[in-house]
Design a protein around this motif. Structure first.
Motif, short mmCIF file in Angstrom:
data_model
loop_
_atom_site.label_atom_id
_atom_site.label_comp_id
_atom_site.label_asym_id
_atom_site.label_seq_id
_atom_site.Cartn_x
_atom_site.Cartn_y
_atom_site.Cartn_z
N ILE A 552 0.84 -1.19 0.00
CA ILE A 552 0.00 0.00 0.00
C ILE A 552 0.88 1.24 0.00
CG2 ILE A 552 -1.78 1.29 1.23
CD1 ILE A 552 -2.81 -1.31 2.36
N GLY A 553 0.62 2.11 -0.96
CA GLY A 553 1.40 3.34 -1.10
C GLY A 553 1.97 3.42 -2.49
N THR A 554 2.06 4.62 -3.02
CA THR A 554 2.55 4.77 -4.39
C THR A 554 4.06 4.65 -4.45
OG1 THR A 554 2.35 7.16 -4.08
CG2 THR A 554 0.56 6.05 -5.22
N TYR A 555 4.80 5.55 -3.78
CA TYR A 555 6.25 5.39 -3.77
C TYR A 555 6.59 4.33 -2.73
CZ TYR A 555 11.21 6.10 -3.40
OH TYR A 555 12.56 5.87 -3.42
N LYS A 556 7.15 3.18 -3.16
CA LYS A 556 7.39 2.07 -2.24
C LYS A 556 8.86 1.85 -1.91
CE LYS A 556 4.99 -0.17 -0.55
NZ LYS A 556 4.36 0.08 0.77
N GLY A 557 9.75 2.01 -2.88
CA GLY A 557 11.15 1.69 -2.61
C GLY A 557 11.30 0.26 -2.11
N ALA A 558 10.53 -0.66 -2.66
CA ALA A 558 10.44 -2.02 -2.12
C ALA A 558 11.12 -3.02 -3.04
CB ALA A 558 8.98 -2.41 -1.91
N THR A 559 11.65 -4.06 -2.40
CA THR A 559 12.25 -5.19 -3.11
C THR A 559 11.51 -6.46 -2.72
OG1 THR A 559 14.44 -4.17 -3.20
CG2 THR A 559 14.34 -6.55 -3.41
N ILE A 560 11.02 -7.18 -3.72
CA ILE A 560 10.32 -8.45 -3.51
C ILE A 560 11.08 -9.49 -4.31
CG2 ILE A 560 8.12 -9.66 -3.70
CD1 ILE A 560 6.77 -6.87 -3.77
N THR A 561 11.84 -10.34 -3.62
CA THR A 561 12.80 -11.20 -4.30
C THR A 561 12.76 -12.63 -3.74
OG1 THR A 561 14.29 -9.34 -4.66
CG2 THR A 561 15.25 -11.54 -4.78
N GLY A 562 12.81 -13.59 -4.64
CA GLY A 562 13.01 -14.98 -4.26
C GLY A 562 11.89 -15.59 -3.46
N ASN A 563 10.67 -15.11 -3.62
CA ASN A 563 9.52 -15.64 -2.89
C ASN A 563 8.79 -16.70 -3.71
OD1 ASN A 563 9.36 -13.59 -0.49
ND2 ASN A 563 9.59 -12.34 -2.33
N TYR A 564 8.07 -17.53 -3.00
CA TYR A 564 7.19 -18.53 -3.62
C TYR A 564 5.78 -18.03 -3.40
CZ TYR A 564 5.38 -23.27 -4.70
OH TYR A 564 4.72 -24.34 -5.25
N VAL A 565 5.23 -17.39 -4.45
CA VAL A 565 3.90 -16.79 -4.37
C VAL A 565 2.93 -17.83 -4.91
CG1 VAL A 565 2.51 -14.79 -5.01
CG2 VAL A 565 4.99 -14.55 -4.73
N ASP A 566 2.30 -18.54 -4.01
CA ASP A 566 1.62 -19.79 -4.32
C ASP A 566 0.11 -19.59 -4.27
OD1 ASP A 566 0.80 -22.43 -4.50
OD2 ASP A 566 2.23 -23.18 -3.02
N ASN A 567 -0.53 -19.60 -5.42
CA ASN A 567 -1.98 -19.47 -5.52
C ASN A 567 -2.48 -18.18 -4.88
OD1 ASN A 567 -3.77 -21.79 -6.75
ND2 ASN A 567 -1.90 -22.73 -5.92
N CYS A 568 -1.76 -17.13 -5.11
CA CYS A 568 -2.17 -15.81 -4.65
C CYS A 568 -1.40 -14.78 -5.49
CB CYS A 568 -1.90 -15.62 -3.16
SG CYS A 568 -0.20 -15.88 -2.65
N SER A 569 -1.57 -13.52 -5.17
CA SER A 569 -0.97 -12.47 -6.00
C SER A 569 -0.27 -11.44 -5.13
CB SER A 569 -2.06 -11.79 -6.84
OG SER A 569 -3.02 -11.17 -5.99
N ILE A 570 0.48 -10.59 -5.82
CA ILE A 570 1.01 -9.37 -5.22
C ILE A 570 0.16 -8.21 -5.72
CG2 ILE A 570 2.98 -7.81 -5.10
CD1 ILE A 570 4.79 -10.26 -5.52
N GLU A 571 -0.41 -7.46 -4.80
CA GLU A 571 -1.29 -6.36 -5.16
C GLU A 571 -0.68 -5.05 -4.67
OE1 GLU A 571 -5.77 -4.78 -4.03
OE2 GLU A 571 -5.38 -6.93 -4.04
N ILE A 610 0.35 -10.49 -10.47
CA ILE A 610 0.76 -9.14 -10.07
C ILE A 610 -0.35 -8.20 -10.49
CG2 ILE A 610 2.43 -7.28 -10.36
CD1 ILE A 610 4.55 -9.37 -10.95
N VAL A 611 -0.88 -7.44 -9.53
CA VAL A 611 -2.04 -6.58 -9.79
C VAL A 611 -1.73 -5.18 -9.25
CG1 VAL A 611 -4.49 -6.19 -9.36
CG2 VAL A 611 -3.62 -8.54 -9.62
N VAL A 612 -1.96 -4.18 -10.10
CA VAL A 612 -1.90 -2.79 -9.66
C VAL A 612 -3.33 -2.27 -9.59
CG1 VAL A 612 -1.09 -0.46 -10.19
CG2 VAL A 612 0.37 -2.43 -10.65
#
Length: 761
Positions: A552-571, A610-612
């Motif tokens: 949540i938030g527009t400017y994130k400065g985030a790193t999402i690395t090496g995850n197992y995203v299993d039957n779900c999404s990143i929103e 991946i959903v925006v």
């Protein structure tokens, strides 16, 4: 142990033959009457049983005989007073050992037993021995326990019963018999020896402190009993509890050498209370940086208010650790969620404030806020009853000026929300067994670097870990397991969230979460999400899927690395913006999604990993890298790996900048999204202008905003088949969706080209 031998202390009174001026007919205190010259007392020099002895005639109801010397009473020392007595004439009396307890300054110690067992003289000439033991502690065999106030005594005996009889008394003997109790005392100091009563009401504080001071490397021993401590007590020695202690909630028991939960459980007889008192000690200079739960299972009957356990601390900022144990929630009405509805105003002034809140006093701090225009995981951070105001953990995106809100006060095993600020608290190797009846942990409203490591949060009812404010700043969640209580439910019916955060610099690393509605809801910026496995599927064919990770938030400065995203999404949303319409700033920017495994099975075709989701118009992508990921669908195909949820608004693709969507792998995903997108276009009929369709493979269905390269594959030929050597110029953002480009040649040609198209500038 014998003080007469080891320290040369004289306990034994003089013989009667040395004079009766030191023998009193009263209490033995200075100025009391003596038997010197008394008509009813005389020294007999040649008794056949005793040799030299005292003959005493009973003339008073209680005929006293006391040595006027002050026989010392030492801490931990026990004295036995003995005398041999026989009746010689007249009425037969009874006899007992007796004494007078003296304190400093010659004061009398009242309220203690000053007589021993009574012995009846049944016949003349029969020698009877009377004896009694005096000492500080109420041990078995101690007839006169005097505590620690008595520092000396005047000892002797009493004659009771009928008057007129005469008795002869051998010498009064006083000796150190502490050795009788050595079986209990070797290597340890007993609090009873320093006056502890253990009756549940007498204040034993002074006795505990005195006993601890006397240990000198030995162990302090608290025998069976209930020891009330009215004040705080620090015990520097190792301690063994057979009895239990009780004390006011604001008083502390600091076990500096035995600081772990098992010791506190022994001390208080209740593990839940013991944990509260041990945590209280941990935050009050117990000389330990961590509280070891000793692998114990702590059964919890209601939320543990961690701030109430330490009433003298509103905040704390020194590193402290709770480790190695298990909290288990037991069925209790105390776990019931508190639900309050109230009308409030929003929109004027502070974006994180509700005003004119009805029944504000009933709204619990830390409650989840729901209502129209309220984003996910918005909590009551603070409450001002006098002003009728509530401070929220985040702004609201679309609330009316006045509306009704619902506040859900979840119950947590460990609740830190009563602190104003809590820094550097770590919990490691602890399991929170919520049992589907409560939540796990609620953080303080402010603080830094809370750490949860190698922990299990099992079957929480509503939340695994909740941040109600900025107490999650720099939070570290490492190698933890979050196990849902809602596994039997299909995704769309779940309500439980493993964790949330509002502040910056959060790290989620190498965790595992199963079948929650959401794994993590992260506000703030500069988050690092690495190596986690979060699984949210169910058995419904073509079923819905929810977001595992919500940013949540527009400017994130985030790193999402090496995850197992299993039957779900990143929103990715901006639902915590007070005005979600873009007016200025960087918009949706500074996100890196690399090296992840996105796996879906039996999901609906429109599902994307991946959903925006913009909550207001005008937003655009301005710095997004999605690379090196695997997008895979089992048991059916999905249309694309990424998409825009335009429930509230779409993206402004005319402003897309710095988007890299490259080197990803797709299996059973119809659109192989990329930017730069490499295409091959085969023009079968000669034409001066070719239209190249990106076929929806630009990220999020965006526009074709740039062409990096056009290379002919083989020869270009005109309508007559002659080879032509031409360079085209490109036309951008063509077609209804502006997802196409055109290539304009100097003449009509046909052939095949490789084109690299970008969604950004």
């Amino acid at each position: 142990m014998n003080k007469a031998i080891t320290d040369g202390i004289l306990f034994m009174p003089p013989a009667f033959a040395d004079g009766l001026s030191v023998w009193s007919s009263g209490d033995g205190t200075p100025g009391s009457d003596t038997y010197a010259g008394a008509p009813n007392a005389a020294v007999v020099t040649a008794d056949p049983d005793f040799g030299s002895c005292l003959e005493l005639q009973k003339t008073q109801s209680v005929q006293k005989l006391r040595f006027m010397g002050e026989t010392p009473l030492l801490p931990g020392c026990y004295l036995q007073i003995r005398a041999r007595v026989k009746a010689v004439s007249g009425a037969l009396p009874s006899v007992r050992i007796a004494g007078w307890a003296g304190a400093g300054g010659g004061a009398h110690v009242g309220g203690v037993v000053e007589v021993g067992p009574t012995v009846v003289l049944a016949s003349y000439g029969e020698v009877v021995e009377v004896a009694a033991i005096v000492g500080p502690g109420a041990r078995g065999g101690v007839d006169m326990p005097w505590g620690t106030r008595a520092i000396y005594g005047h000892f002797g005996l009493d004659l009771t019963g009928q008057n007129g009889g005469a008795v002869r008394i051998d010498a009064i003997e006083i000796e150190d018999v502490t050795g009788i109790f050595l079986g209990d005392m070797i290597g340890r100091v007993d609090v009873r020896d320093f006056g502890a009563a253990g009756d549940g009401s007498t204040d034993d504080t002074a006795a505990f402190l005195a006993a601890d001071a006397a240990t000198q490397g030995r162990t302090l021993f608290v025998p069976k009993g209930d020891y009330f401590l009215a004040d705080s007590v620090t015990i520097e020695a190792p301690v063994v509890f057979e009895g239990t202690v009780s004390m006011p909630a604001d008083k502390m028991l600091l076990l500096t050498r035995s600081f772990d939960l098992p010791a506190y459980a022994d001390a208080f007889g209740n593990e839940e209370l013991a944990f509260r008192k041990a945590f209280q000690a941990l935050l009050n200079n117990v000389d330990h940086e961590s509280l070891d739960l000793g692998g114990r299972k702590i059964t919890v009957t209601g939320p543990i208010d961690m701030a109430a356990a330490v009433p003298n601390k509103a905040s704390y900022a020194t590193r402290r650790v709770i480790r190695n144990g298990q909290f288990v929630a037991a069925e209790s009405p105390a776990w019931e969620t508190e639900v309050v509805t109230s009308r409030a105003s929003y929109g004027s002034g502070d974006a994180r404030r509700l005003t004119n809140v009805e029944n504000v006093a009933n709204v619990p701090v830390g409650a989840l806020v729901t209502g129209n225009g309220v984003g996910r995981e918005v909590y009551v951070q603070a409450r001002n009853v006098g002003a009728g105001e509530i401070t929220l953990s985040a702004p609201l995106y679309g609330a009316a000026a006045s509306q009704v809100y619902t506040f859900h006060g979840f119950r947590y095993l460990l609740d830190f929300s009563g602190f104003e600020r809590l820094n550097q608290l770590s919990i490691s190797n602890v399991e929170f067994q919520c049992g589907g009846i409560c939540s796990g942990i609620r953080l303080a409203p402010a603080g830094q670097t809370f750490s949860l490591r190698d922990c299990f949060i099992s079957r929480p009812m509503d939340r695994g870990l909740s941040s109600i404010g900025a107490g999650c700043q720099g939070m570290l969640i490492d190698r933890c397991q979050f196990l849902s209580a809602e596994e039997p439910l299909d995704v769309e019916y779940r309500k439980t969230i493993a964790l949330n955060a509002n502040a910056n610099d959060v790290k989620l690393r190498h965790n595992r979460a199963t079948k929650f509605k959401h794994f993590a809801v992260l506000g703030g910026t500069d988050s690092i999400v690495i190596g986690n496995h979060f699984f949210q599927g169910d058995g419904v064919n073509n079923g819905v899927r929810t977001a595992g990770l919500i940013m949540i938030g527009t400017y994130k400065g985030a790193t999402i690395t090496g995850n197992y995203v299993d039957n779900c999404s990143i929103e990715w949303t901006n639902e915590h913006d007070r005005d979600p319409v873009f007016t200025s700033g960087f918009s949706f920017s500074a996100m890196s999604v690399t090296g992840n495994i996105f796996l879906t099975s039996a999901a609906a075709p429109w599902f994307s990993q991946i959903v925006v989701k913009p909550y207001g118009a005008g937003h655009f992508l301005n710095g997004l890298t999605v690379s090196g990921n695997v997008f895979r669908s089992l048991s059916g195909r999905i249309q694309r790996g990424e998409r825009v949820d335009d429930t509230f608004a779409g993206l402004n693709f005319a402003r897309t900048r710095d988007v890299v969507f490259a080197d990803n792998t797709y299996h059973n995903v119809e659109k192989r999204t990329a930017s730069p997108l490499r295409l091959r276009h085969n023009q079968g009929t000669a034409a001066a202008q070719w239209t190249v369709d990106t076929d929806g493979e630009l990220p999020f269905g965006g526009r074709a905003r740039a062409v990096d390269a056009v290379v002919a594959i083989g020869e270009l030929r005109n309508g007559q088949g002659a080879t032509r050597f031409l360079a085209p110029h490109a036309g951008l953002e063509k077609g209804a969706g502006q997802e196409r480009i055109t290539l304009a040649w100097g003449e009509a040609v046909r052939g095949e080209v490789s084109v690299v198209v970008r969604v950004d500038l």
